[in-house]
Design a protein around this motif. Structure first.
Motif, PDB file in Angstrom:
ATOM      1  N   SER A   1      -0.863  -5.097  17.535  1.00 21.55           N
ATOM      2  CA  SER A   1      -0.288  -5.800  16.382  1.00 21.55           C
ATOM      3  C   SER A   1      -0.257  -4.891  15.161  1.00 21.55           C
ATOM      4  N   VAL A   2      -1.267  -4.054  14.992  1.00 19.06           N
ATOM      5  CA  VAL A   2      -1.285  -3.117  13.859  1.00 19.06           C
ATOM      6  C   VAL A   2      -0.212  -2.045  14.042  1.00 19.06           C
ATOM      7  N   LEU A   3      -0.108  -1.498  15.245  1.00 19.78           N
ATOM      8  CA  LEU A   3       0.916  -0.471  15.496  1.00 19.78           C
ATOM      9  C   LEU A   3       2.324  -1.049  15.355  1.00 19.78           C
ATOM     10  N   GLY A   4       2.534  -2.253  15.879  1.00 11.42           N
ATOM     11  CA  GLY A   4       3.840  -2.899  15.739  1.00 11.42           C
ATOM     12  C   GLY A   4       4.174  -3.177  14.288  1.00 11.42           C
ATOM     13  N   SER A   5       3.192  -3.615  13.530  1.00 10.82           N
ATOM     14  CA  SER A   5       3.418  -3.877  12.103  1.00 10.82           C
ATOM     15  C   SER A   5       3.724  -2.589  11.350  1.00 10.82           C
ATOM     16  N   ALA A   6       3.070  -1.497  11.721  1.00 13.45           N
ATOM     17  CA  ALA A   6       3.357  -0.207  11.083  1.00 13.45           C
ATOM     18  C   ALA A   6       4.793   0.231  11.379  1.00 13.45           C
ATOM     19  N   ALA A   7       5.227   0.050  12.622  1.00  8.01           N
ATOM     20  CA  ALA A   7       6.607   0.405  12.978  1.00  8.01           C
ATOM     21  C   ALA A   7       7.601  -0.467  12.218  1.00  8.01           C
ATOM     22  N   VAL A   8       7.338  -1.762  12.147  1.00  8.92           N
ATOM     23  CA  VAL A   8       8.224  -2.665  11.402  1.00  8.92           C
ATOM     24  C   VAL A   8       8.226  -2.275   9.925  1.00  8.92           C
ATOM     25  N   GLY A   9       7.065  -1.905   9.388  1.00  5.29           N
ATOM     26  CA  GLY A   9       6.991  -1.471   7.989  1.00  5.29           C
ATOM     27  C   GLY A   9       7.868  -0.262   7.719  1.00  5.29           C
ATOM     28  N   CYS A  10       7.883   0.700   8.639  1.00  2.29           N
ATOM     29  CA  CYS A  10       8.737   1.889   8.477  1.00  2.29           C
ATOM     30  C   CYS A  10      10.222   1.509   8.522  1.00  2.29           C
ATOM     31  N   VAL A  11      10.579   0.647   9.461  1.00  5.81           N
ATOM     32  CA  VAL A  11      11.982   0.231   9.587  1.00  5.81           C
ATOM     33  C   VAL A  11      12.431  -0.538   8.350  1.00  5.81           C
TER      34      VAL A  11
ATOM     35  N   TRP B   1       6.809  11.693   0.613  1.00  2.00           N
ATOM     36  CA  TRP B   1       6.338  10.951   1.769  1.00  2.00           C
ATOM     37  C   TRP B   1       5.173  10.016   1.473  1.00  2.00           C
ATOM     38  N   LEU B   2       4.371  10.302   0.453  1.00  2.05           N
ATOM     39  CA  LEU B   2       3.265   9.395   0.138  1.00  2.05           C
ATOM     40  C   LEU B   2       3.766   8.023  -0.318  1.00  2.05           C
ATOM     41  N   PRO B   3       4.763   7.944  -1.225  1.00  2.00           N
ATOM     42  CA  PRO B   3       5.304   6.623  -1.548  1.00  2.00           C
ATOM     43  C   PRO B   3       5.959   5.931  -0.349  1.00  2.00           C
ATOM     44  N   PHE B   4       6.566   6.714   0.557  1.00  2.00           N
ATOM     45  CA  PHE B   4       7.130   6.121   1.772  1.00  2.00           C
ATOM     46  C   PHE B   4       6.031   5.452   2.594  1.00  2.00           C
ATOM     47  N   VAL B   5       4.912   6.143   2.764  1.00  5.68           N
ATOM     48  CA  VAL B   5       3.789   5.579   3.516  1.00  5.68           C
ATOM     49  C   VAL B   5       3.270   4.321   2.810  1.00  5.68           C
ATOM     50  N   GLY B   6       3.209   4.355   1.486  1.00  9.19           N
ATOM     51  CA  GLY B   6       2.779   3.176   0.730  1.00  9.19           C
ATOM     52  C   GLY B   6       3.714   1.999   0.931  1.00  9.19           C
ATOM     53  N   ASP B   7       5.017   2.245   0.834  1.00 11.96           N
ATOM     54  CA  ASP B   7       5.995   1.177   1.062  1.00 11.96           C
ATOM     55  C   ASP B   7       5.880   0.626   2.483  1.00 11.96           C
ATOM     56  N   ALA B   8       5.771   1.530   3.466  1.00  9.42           N
ATOM     57  CA  ALA B   8       5.675   1.098   4.863  1.00  9.42           C
ATOM     58  C   ALA B   8       4.402   0.283   5.083  1.00  9.42           C
ATOM     59  N   ALA B   9       3.308   0.679   4.444  1.00  6.89           N
ATOM     60  CA  ALA B   9       2.058  -0.077   4.588  1.00  6.89           C
ATOM     61  C   ALA B   9       2.191  -1.466   3.965  1.00  6.89           C
ATOM     62  N   ILE B  10       2.841  -1.543   2.819  1.00  3.79           N
ATOM     63  CA  ILE B  10       3.032  -2.846   2.166  1.00  3.79           C
ATOM     64  C   ILE B  10       3.883  -3.759   3.038  1.00  3.79           C
ATOM     65  N   TRP B  11       5.051  -3.275   3.471  1.00  2.00           N
ATOM     66  CA  TRP B  11       5.949  -4.118   4.266  1.00  2.00           C
ATOM     67  C   TRP B  11       5.356  -4.421   5.639  1.00  2.00           C
ATOM     68  N   GLY B  12       4.638  -3.460   6.231  1.00  2.00           N
ATOM     69  CA  GLY B  12       3.961  -3.719   7.499  1.00  2.00           C
ATOM     70  C   GLY B  12       2.857  -4.754   7.330  1.00  2.00           C
ATOM     71  N   GLY B  13       2.134  -4.684   6.203  1.00  2.00           N
ATOM     72  CA  GLY B  13       1.097  -5.670   5.922  1.00  2.00           C
ATOM     73  C   GLY B  13       1.671  -7.058   5.740  1.00  2.00           C
TER      74      GLY B  13
END
Length: 144
Positions: A23-33, A98-110
């Motif tokens: 579920s965490v890995l799937g959420s991380a992938a969805v966050g990136c997308v 890339w750091l803001p990208f990771v932040g955005d992906a973490a927020i949307w994945g969360g």
């Protein structure tokens, strides 16, 4: 499985739950997308030619910067979209952070994880408990 150590009492080692990891890995992938989709679909308002030199894309943290000064508008204010290809023959120098990208992906994945793993199951539990509570009791039988 209990492990005993010479310095203290037995300790218990827990095994990782594979469904939690998935579920965490799937959420991380969805966050990136979702982060990528928001960035590509975003329209950034500009007020003048000076604003075109550094147009920032990404939400909530901008992580892509493009220079659109080679293609000014006739009227302002106007909206700028992210240009990834040179179909028009105009180059748009692009920078990535890339750091803001990771932040955005973490927020949307969360957000996705919270809705999918907490919100939706809570709604279904609530619906099930209401159904169980609304089942009419069996009719009373009287004996004469």
């Amino acid at each position: 499985m209990a492990l005993s150590s010479p310095s203290g009492p037995a300790t218990t080692r827990r095994r990782a739950n594979p469904s939690a990891l998935l579920s965490v890995l799937g959420s991380a992938a969805v966050g990136c997308v979702v982060t990528w989709w928001i960035t590509v679909a975003q329209r950034v308002p500009v007020q003048s030619d000076a604003d075109l030199a550094s147009v920032r894309f990404g939400f909530p943290f901008p992580w892509v910067t493009q220079d659109h000064s080679s293609n000014p508008f006739i009227e302002y204010p106007n909206d700028v979209v992210l240009r990834l290809t040179g179909r028009t023959g105009i180059s748009y120098p692009t920078g990535y952070e890339w750091l803001p990208f990771v932040g955005d992906a973490a927020i949307w994945g969360g957000v996705f994880w919270a809705v999918g793993m907490v919100g939706i199951p809570a709604i279904f539990r609530s619906i099930r408990s209401k159904r169980r509570g609304s089942v009419p009791p069996p009719p009373l039988t009287t004996t004469s």
